[in-house]
Design an enzyme around this catalytic site. Structure first.
Site, PDB file in Angstrom:
ATOM      1  N   GLY A  14       0.776  -1.236   0.000  1.00 56.14           N
ATOM      2  CA  GLY A  14       0.000   0.000   0.000  1.00 56.14           C
ATOM      3  C   GLY A  14       0.807   1.284   0.000  1.00 56.14           C
ATOM      4  CG  ASN A 106      -2.646  -1.086 -13.064  1.00 56.51           C
ATOM      5  OD1 ASN A 106      -2.655  -1.214 -11.842  1.00 56.51           O
ATOM      6  ND2 ASN A 106      -1.832  -1.777 -13.838  1.00 56.51           N
ATOM      7  CG  HIS A 108       2.921  -2.376 -15.249  1.00 51.29           C
ATOM      8  ND1 HIS A 108       2.539  -3.593 -14.743  1.00 51.29           N
ATOM      9  CD2 HIS A 108       3.993  -2.604 -16.042  1.00 51.29           C
ATOM     10  CE1 HIS A 108       3.350  -4.526 -15.217  1.00 51.29           C
ATOM     11  NE2 HIS A 108       4.241  -3.967 -15.995  1.00 51.29           N
TER      12      HIS A 108
END
Ligand SMILES: Nc1nc2c(c(=O)[nH]1)N[C@@H](CN(C=O)c1ccc(C(=O)N[C@@H](CCC(=O)O)C(=O)O)cc1)CN2
Ligand SMILES: NCC(=O)N[C@@H]1O[C@H](COP(=O)([O-])[O-])[C@@H](O)[C@H]1O
Length: 191
Positions: A14, A106, A108
């Protein structure tokens, strides 16, 4: 006027979620953490910030759509408009994709299309490339194939270890993701 509401999906440590919480000018309000891994460290980060957490175990559902239907109900009830994946290790299925068309982002840890998938840093390290980086992209039905929003390179050094490279990549992520989120939300999906 109330801020646009967002949810973060995460499965692990996280640190990107934390970077969003620490950003005072994110332009949206993170109202929910969705986590598929009971006990993941990200959950404690949410608790410390009084962010509601919705945990689920995919193994308790017959299909991906079954749990995604529940997730969408929870998300809509919380009036979530944006979803930011941050180390979420589940493939998003068509039900959730269509419920949040063009609003799921997202991050990456490679310069896509190089090194897609779950172990991008290990792949880049093994390939002995002289640079890698970070990609932020909209997601689609494929894995790491959605439209790229932003990229930033990270140099690789001969004495790098996977640990040192990961640290430099995540330092870039923690600055880039909040910056891009703010731009996306303020410009309603355009940069
Ligand atoms: N529809 C999409 N979903 C997700 C994307 C995407 O681009 N499109 N990005 C991923 C993140 N990710 C790598 O970038 C990734 C995550 C998970 C998997 C995967 O194979 N997961 C399996 C098994 C998970 C598990 O065993 O814990 C699965 O969910 O079936 C590949 C790539 C986030 N989602
Ligand atoms: N395939 C997606 C993927 O590998 N995502 C990566 O997971 C890490 C999560 O770290 P965090 O939990 O500390 O934010 C991040 O480095 C992110 O780029």
């Amino acid at each position: 006027m109330s801020r646009v509401k967002a949810a973060v999906f995460a499965s692990g440590a996280g640190s990107n979620f934390q970077a969003m919480l620490d950003e005072s000018d994110l332009a949206c309000e993170i109202v929910l953490l969705i986590c598929d891994r009971p006990g993941a460290a990200v959950i404690e980060r949410a608790r410390k910030h009084q962010i509601p957490v919705y945990q689920f175990d995919p193994k308790q559902y017959a299909t991906k759509e079954a749990y995604e239907r529940e997730l969408v109900t929870v998300l809509k009830k919380a009036r979530v408009e944006w979803i930011f994946l941050a180390g979420y290790m589940r493939i998003v299925g068509s039900y959730l994709l269509h419920a949040y068309q063009g609003k799921i982002v997202n991050i990456h840890p490679s310069l896509l299309p190089d090194f897609p998938g779950k172990d991008a840093i290990t792949q880049a390290f093994a390939a002995k490339v002289d640079k890698t980086g970070v990609t932020i992209h909209f997601i689609d039905e494929g894995i790491d194939t959605g439209p790229i929003i932003a990229q930033q390179t990270v140099d690789m050094y001969p004495d790098d270890t996977i640990r040192s490279l990961t640290k430099r990549i995540q330092q870039v992520e923690h600055k880039l993701y909040p910056k891009i989120i703010k731009q996306l939300v303020q410009n309603e999906g355009e940069l």
